[in-house]
Design a protein around this motif. Structure first.
Motif, PDB file in Angstrom:
ATOM      1  N   GLU A 116      -0.569  -2.999 -12.516  1.00 55.77           N
ATOM      2  CA  GLU A 116      -0.440  -1.722 -13.208  1.00 55.77           C
ATOM      3  C   GLU A 116       0.832  -1.003 -12.789  1.00 55.77           C
ATOM      4  O   GLU A 116       1.533  -0.425 -13.635  1.00 55.77           O
ATOM      5  CB  GLU A 116      -1.665  -0.852 -12.912  1.00 55.77           C
ATOM      6  CG  GLU A 116      -1.749   0.411 -13.748  1.00 55.77           C
ATOM      7  CD  GLU A 116      -1.843   0.130 -15.245  1.00 55.77           C
ATOM      8  OE1 GLU A 116      -1.344   0.977 -16.019  1.00 55.77           O
ATOM      9  OE2 GLU A 116      -2.407  -0.903 -15.623  1.00 55.77           O
ATOM     10  N   TYR A 117       1.164  -1.041 -11.517  1.00 55.29           N
ATOM     11  CA  TYR A 117       2.401  -0.417 -11.049  1.00 55.29           C
ATOM     12  C   TYR A 117       3.620  -1.111 -11.651  1.00 55.29           C
ATOM     13  O   TYR A 117       4.624  -0.458 -11.985  1.00 55.29           O
ATOM     14  CB  TYR A 117       2.473  -0.456  -9.526  1.00 55.29           C
ATOM     15  CG  TYR A 117       1.685   0.643  -8.844  1.00 55.29           C
ATOM     16  CD1 TYR A 117       2.123   1.967  -8.874  1.00 55.29           C
ATOM     17  CD2 TYR A 117       0.507   0.361  -8.165  1.00 55.29           C
ATOM     18  CE1 TYR A 117       1.409   2.976  -8.253  1.00 55.29           C
ATOM     19  CE2 TYR A 117      -0.224   1.373  -7.533  1.00 55.29           C
ATOM     20  CZ  TYR A 117       0.233   2.672  -7.585  1.00 55.29           C
ATOM     21  OH  TYR A 117      -0.483   3.682  -6.972  1.00 55.29           O
ATOM     22  N   VAL A 118       3.555  -2.439 -11.786  1.00 53.02           N
ATOM     23  CA  VAL A 118       4.671  -3.174 -12.370  1.00 53.02           C
ATOM     24  C   VAL A 118       4.877  -2.760 -13.825  1.00 53.02           C
ATOM     25  O   VAL A 118       6.013  -2.570 -14.282  1.00 53.02           O
ATOM     26  CB  VAL A 118       4.428  -4.699 -12.261  1.00 53.02           C
ATOM     27  CG1 VAL A 118       5.488  -5.472 -13.064  1.00 53.02           C
ATOM     28  CG2 VAL A 118       4.456  -5.139 -10.802  1.00 53.02           C
ATOM     29  N   LYS A 119       3.796  -2.596 -14.582  1.00 52.70           N
ATOM     30  CA  LYS A 119       3.902  -2.203 -15.991  1.00 52.70           C
ATOM     31  C   LYS A 119       4.463  -0.794 -16.147  1.00 52.70           C
ATOM     32  O   LYS A 119       5.117  -0.490 -17.144  1.00 52.70           O
ATOM     33  CB  LYS A 119       2.529  -2.297 -16.656  1.00 52.70           C
ATOM     34  CG  LYS A 119       2.037  -3.716 -16.860  1.00 52.70           C
ATOM     35  CD  LYS A 119       0.681  -3.731 -17.543  1.00 52.70           C
ATOM     36  CE  LYS A 119       0.179  -5.149 -17.739  1.00 52.70           C
ATOM     37  NZ  LYS A 119      -1.153  -5.173 -18.378  1.00 52.70           N
ATOM     38  N   GLN A 120       4.200   0.056 -15.192  1.00 48.89           N
ATOM     39  CA  GLN A 120       4.671   1.436 -15.265  1.00 48.89           C
ATOM     40  C   GLN A 120       6.096   1.595 -14.746  1.00 48.89           C
ATOM     41  O   GLN A 120       6.661   2.679 -14.792  1.00 48.89           O
ATOM     42  CB  GLN A 120       3.735   2.350 -14.466  1.00 48.89           C
ATOM     43  CG  GLN A 120       2.327   2.428 -15.024  1.00 48.89           C
ATOM     44  CD  GLN A 120       1.395   3.236 -14.124  1.00 48.89           C
ATOM     45  OE1 GLN A 120       1.808   3.738 -13.080  1.00 48.89           O
ATOM     46  NE2 GLN A 120       0.140   3.351 -14.525  1.00 48.89           N
ATOM     47  N   SER A 121       6.679   0.522 -14.273  1.00 52.79           N
ATOM     48  CA  SER A 121       8.015   0.572 -13.686  1.00 52.79           C
ATOM     49  C   SER A 121       9.067   0.922 -14.734  1.00 52.79           C
ATOM     50  O   SER A 121       8.974   0.488 -15.894  1.00 52.79           O
ATOM     51  CB  SER A 121       8.352  -0.774 -13.045  1.00 52.79           C
ATOM     52  OG  SER A 121       9.718  -0.871 -12.739  1.00 52.79           O
ATOM     53  N   PRO A 122      10.098   1.672 -14.373  1.00 46.49           N
ATOM     54  CA  PRO A 122      11.181   2.000 -15.325  1.00 46.49           C
ATOM     55  C   PRO A 122      12.019   0.792 -15.726  1.00 46.49           C
ATOM     56  O   PRO A 122      12.796   0.883 -16.684  1.00 46.49           O
ATOM     57  CB  PRO A 122      12.014   3.031 -14.558  1.00 46.49           C
ATOM     58  CG  PRO A 122      11.733   2.773 -13.117  1.00 46.49           C
ATOM     59  CD  PRO A 122      10.304   2.328 -13.066  1.00 46.49           C
ATOM     60  N   ILE A 123      11.897  -0.325 -15.026  1.00 45.88           N
ATOM     61  CA  ILE A 123      12.682  -1.519 -15.383  1.00 45.88           C
ATOM     62  C   ILE A 123      11.790  -2.625 -15.929  1.00 45.88           C
ATOM     63  O   ILE A 123      12.203  -3.786 -15.994  1.00 45.88           O
ATOM     64  CB  ILE A 123      13.490  -2.033 -14.169  1.00 45.88           C
ATOM     65  CG1 ILE A 123      12.560  -2.389 -13.009  1.00 45.88           C
ATOM     66  CG2 ILE A 123      14.529  -1.037 -13.745  1.00 45.88           C
ATOM     67  CD1 ILE A 123      13.279  -3.055 -11.857  1.00 45.88           C
ATOM     68  N   PRO A 169       7.125   6.358  -4.796  1.00 50.96           N
ATOM     69  CA  PRO A 169       7.636   5.551  -5.923  1.00 50.96           C
ATOM     70  C   PRO A 169       8.063   4.167  -5.445  1.00 50.96           C
ATOM     71  O   PRO A 169       8.908   4.045  -4.555  1.00 50.96           O
ATOM     72  CB  PRO A 169       8.836   6.360  -6.416  1.00 50.96           C
ATOM     73  CG  PRO A 169       9.291   7.150  -5.227  1.00 50.96           C
ATOM     74  CD  PRO A 169       8.051   7.452  -4.443  1.00 50.96           C
ATOM     75  N   VAL A 170       7.465   3.145  -6.022  1.00 53.36           N
ATOM     76  CA  VAL A 170       7.697   1.782  -5.554  1.00 53.36           C
ATOM     77  C   VAL A 170       8.083   0.877  -6.719  1.00 53.36           C
ATOM     78  O   VAL A 170       7.504   0.961  -7.809  1.00 53.36           O
ATOM     79  CB  VAL A 170       6.446   1.217  -4.841  1.00 53.36           C
ATOM     80  CG1 VAL A 170       6.635  -0.256  -4.498  1.00 53.36           C
ATOM     81  CG2 VAL A 170       6.154   2.012  -3.581  1.00 53.36           C
ATOM     82  N   LEU A 171       9.054   0.007  -6.494  1.00 52.55           N
ATOM     83  CA  LEU A 171       9.401  -1.073  -7.414  1.00 52.55           C
ATOM     84  C   LEU A 171       9.027  -2.391  -6.752  1.00 52.55           C
ATOM     85  O   LEU A 171       9.467  -2.669  -5.630  1.00 52.55           O
ATOM     86  CB  LEU A 171      10.901  -1.068  -7.729  1.00 52.55           C
ATOM     87  CG  LEU A 171      11.472   0.167  -8.423  1.00 52.55           C
ATOM     88  CD1 LEU A 171      12.990   0.066  -8.499  1.00 52.55           C
ATOM     89  CD2 LEU A 171      10.883   0.322  -9.810  1.00 52.55           C
ATOM     90  N   PHE A 172       8.185  -3.170  -7.418  1.00 53.39           N
ATOM     91  CA  PHE A 172       7.759  -4.446  -6.860  1.00 53.39           C
ATOM     92  C   PHE A 172       8.635  -5.572  -7.413  1.00 53.39           C
ATOM     93  O   PHE A 172       8.868  -5.675  -8.617  1.00 53.39           O
ATOM     94  CB  PHE A 172       6.290  -4.719  -7.193  1.00 53.39           C
ATOM     95  CG  PHE A 172       5.338  -3.853  -6.433  1.00 53.39           C
ATOM     96  CD1 PHE A 172       5.093  -4.076  -5.084  1.00 53.39           C
ATOM     97  CD2 PHE A 172       4.696  -2.789  -7.053  1.00 53.39           C
ATOM     98  CE1 PHE A 172       4.211  -3.271  -4.367  1.00 53.39           C
ATOM     99  CE2 PHE A 172       3.818  -1.985  -6.348  1.00 53.39           C
ATOM    100  CZ  PHE A 172       3.580  -2.222  -5.004  1.00 53.39           C
ATOM    101  N   GLY A 225       0.788  -1.228   0.000  1.00 52.48           N
ATOM    102  CA  GLY A 225       0.000   0.000   0.000  1.00 52.48           C
ATOM    103  C   GLY A 225       0.814   1.268   0.000  1.00 52.48           C
ATOM    104  O   GLY A 225       0.269   2.352  -0.250  1.00 52.48           O
ATOM    105  N   VAL A 226       2.125   1.189   0.231  1.00 49.47           N
ATOM    106  CA  VAL A 226       2.966   2.377   0.236  1.00 49.47           C
ATOM    107  C   VAL A 226       3.025   3.018  -1.157  1.00 49.47           C
ATOM    108  O   VAL A 226       3.367   4.198  -1.291  1.00 49.47           O
ATOM    109  CB  VAL A 226       4.389   2.021   0.731  1.00 49.47           C
ATOM    110  CG1 VAL A 226       5.169   1.240  -0.320  1.00 49.47           C
ATOM    111  CG2 VAL A 226       5.141   3.258   1.170  1.00 49.47           C
ATOM    112  N   ALA A 227       2.626   2.271  -2.187  1.00 53.10           N
ATOM    113  CA  ALA A 227       2.631   2.821  -3.544  1.00 53.10           C
ATOM    114  C   ALA A 227       1.413   3.694  -3.829  1.00 53.10           C
ATOM    115  O   ALA A 227       1.419   4.455  -4.800  1.00 53.10           O
ATOM    116  CB  ALA A 227       2.689   1.682  -4.563  1.00 53.10           C
ATOM    117  N   ILE A 250      11.252   2.917  -3.341  1.00 57.58           N
ATOM    118  CA  ILE A 250      11.054   1.894  -2.309  1.00 57.58           C
ATOM    119  C   ILE A 250      10.867   0.549  -3.004  1.00 57.58           C
ATOM    120  O   ILE A 250       9.862   0.333  -3.692  1.00 57.58           O
ATOM    121  CB  ILE A 250       9.834   2.211  -1.424  1.00 57.58           C
ATOM    122  CG1 ILE A 250      10.001   3.570  -0.751  1.00 57.58           C
ATOM    123  CG2 ILE A 250       9.630   1.119  -0.376  1.00 57.58           C
ATOM    124  CD1 ILE A 250       8.777   4.025   0.038  1.00 57.58           C
ATOM    125  N   SER A 251      11.830  -0.335  -2.873  1.00 61.84           N
ATOM    126  CA  SER A 251      11.731  -1.677  -3.457  1.00 61.84           C
ATOM    127  C   SER A 251      11.032  -2.593  -2.459  1.00 61.84           C
ATOM    128  O   SER A 251      11.497  -2.759  -1.322  1.00 61.84           O
ATOM    129  CB  SER A 251      13.126  -2.227  -3.780  1.00 61.84           C
ATOM    130  OG  SER A 251      13.709  -1.524  -4.853  1.00 61.84           O
TER     131      SER A 251
END
Length: 541
Positions: free
Chosen positions: A408-415, A105-108, A74-76, A231-232
């Motif tokens: 959705e957050y994973v798809k928007q990730s820079p990596i 900003p979160v990286l999962f 939920g921090v994202a 935040i990973s």
């Protein structure tokens, strides 16, 4: 209230009459002296971890943490007071006037690639110590793993994934006698036991972790264009089904940070903050050599700008020599129903700088949810006096994301897409397979040449054969004799007194001697002549 730019706001301490005493902060300059967050289940450890991650992110410091229960995702997302009015009530109670909701900003990440970007490491990077710990090997089996790594290094065999290690172990089993003479005892039974434990790891999907592309440390140390630290969040709910893999993975990541990052001394703020949740899984039944490794990494990694926070239920879960390295401490409520729990409470109380306003031992057992004893490092690294503190509410969502939001957050990730496809380059498996194929081809070629030699010998004998001498059985005996001599094998033929000769009569001692003499003559033509002459003598008798 405006937070100092060089610190993180934790909450507000209270006086004995429950009135506000002062605001409690953690200095960024001393955050790399590490920390400890402890407390029983349901006392607020996860929320404390969340507000620390938020604070470090806003200060431009990247964070890596494991999400054991799924709550940290939920921090994202931006927080909300709808249905959670207690958040704003807590902010008012502690005098947090500038409390606002915010997303981060979160990286999962996910070792299994289901709830985030896959994380991989090679067998070589893991090393023999951690690999042996992961499989819970005996000393003898660990010795085999060490020999395997040394052999791979000497022969240029890359150990990248599980099949590389399996093929190398099979190679060692096939050449156990030669390897034992050079490296010490290489026991096939021990190799078999290791292979079985590798199978257990594969059934727990650990093979998804070993391989390439391996994780780049720089990808967990990212910052955003607006200066916030990423935040990973590692999805660890499924990973916790194999607690040994969980603990070893986090220690491997910590070791990689230690080995790759340069020395920077004491920076104004950490370069990365590493939260080790469920830390007891690392130290449970750990051998001394592993604890020494953890102590060494924790003690030295702060000079590389990395801060480590251990999160666990009981302070006794962390060995004393590691516990002594942890300067910033947040202690949530503990229960003291059993002798061990009472010892844990006493240990926690004794580690704080005493406050004359209250008794730490009693207070630890009376703390409410979201309340903690806090002691952080002050000027010159001196531990501050322990304070009974109401922890501030988080600005991000209190609770997990749903699967759609996470995807959705994973798809928007820079990596996104960088780690999705597995890379399988030439390594130990391919090289050993090619070597085995070549050896098989050489053996086949040698066998073919032997057959050709047999055919040539047989052809030569047929050209020089004299009519009326010997028979096919004798020719077969000759070919067998020649083949036996080439292969340097010893053949013993015993003929009983009742065995029949090739003519159907009982074989006499004289006839047996004749056949022995015939076989001892090397020339095919000579043997034929001798058989003919002796046969004539026999018929004349």
């Amino acid at each position: 209230m405006t937070e100092p730019t060089n610190s993180i706001f934790l909450g507000t301490s209270r006086k004995p009459d429950d009135s506000i005493q002062q605001k409690e902060f953690m200095s960024l300059a001393y955050a790399n002296r590490h920390g400890l967050i402890t407390g029983a289940t349901g006392t607020g450890k996860t929320v404390t971890l969340q507000i620390l991650a938020e604070g470090f992110s806003n200060a431009g410091v990247p964070v890596f943490c494991a999400d054991v229960k799924g709550d940290l995702s939920g921090v994202a997302a931006m927080g909300s007071a709808v249905g959670k009015e207690f958040l704003t009530e807590r902010a008012e109670k502690i005098g947090f006037e500038d409390y606002v909701f915010q997303e981060f900003p979160v990286l999962f990440w996910d070792l299994f690639g289901k709830k985030g970007h896959p994380i991989r490491a090679t067998i070589l990077e893991m090393g023999p110590l951690l690999l042996s710990r992961m499989m819970d090997l005996t000393d003898a089996q660990e010795g085999i793993i060490n020999i395997a790594f040394k052999l791979a290094d000497e022969e240029g065999l890359l150990l990248l994934d599980m099949k590389d290690l399996r093929s190398l172990l099979l190679h060692m089993a096939e050449h156990a006698s030669e390897l034992s003479g050079e490296y010490g005892s290489v026991n096939k039974q021990s190799i078999g036991a290791i292979q079985r434990k590798l199978l257990v790891l594969e059934q727990q999907h650990a093979e998804l972790f070993f391989g390439e592309p391996a994780l780049k440390i720089s990808d967990i140390m990212r910052t955003t264009p607006d200066g916030r630290g990423a935040i990973s969040v590692l999805a660890a709910d499924q990973l916790m089904m194999n607690p040994r893999l969980y603990g070893v993975f986090l220690l491997w990541l910590l070791s990689e940070l230690f080995e790759e990052l340069p020395e920077i001394g004491d920076p104004d703020k950490p370069r990365l903050v590493f939260f080790f949740d469920e830390a007891h899984l690392l130290f449970s039944e750990a051998p001394d050599i592993l604890i020494e490794r953890v102590e060494q990494v924790v003690r030295l990694i702060r000079s590389k700008g990395v801060s480590v926070f251990f999160v666990t239920q009981n302070p006794l879960d962390v060995p004393d020599r590691v516990l002594s390295q942890l300067g910033n401490r947040i202690q949530h409520a503990l229960r003291a129903y059993t002798p061990r729990e009472q010892k844990a409470v006493k240990t926690a109380a004794d580690t704080f700088r005493p406050n004359p306003d209250f008794d730490c031992f009693e207070t630890i057992t009376q703390l409410g949810v979201g309340e903690a004893l806090v002691s952080t490092l002050q000027a010159k690294g001196v531990p501050g006096m322990v304070q009974r503190t109401l922890i501030r509410p988080p600005s991000s969502r209190l609770g997990p994301l749903n699967d759609t939001e996470r995807a959705e957050y994973v798809k928007q990730s820079p990596i996104f897409g960088q780690y999705d496809e597995t890379l399988d380059r030439e390594s130990a498996f391919e090289k050993l397979a090619a070597r085995a194929k070549k050896e098989a081809e050489l053996e086949e070629e040698e066998r073919r040449r032997e057959e050709e030699d047999d055919d040539r010998d047989s052809s030569a004998r047929s050209k020089w054969r004299l009519p009326g001498f010997g028979d096919d059985d004798d020719d077969d005996d000759d070919r067998d004799y020649d083949r036996d001599r080439r292969r340097k094998t010893k053949t013993k033929r015993k003929t009983s007194s009742r065995s029949r000769s090739k003519y159907g009569n009982r074989q006499t001692p004289t006839e047996a001697a004749v056949k022995s003499i015939v076989r001892s003559v090397s020339s095919s033509l000579g043997r034929a002549l001798v058989r003919g002459i002796l046969g004539s003598i026999k018929r004349g008798l």
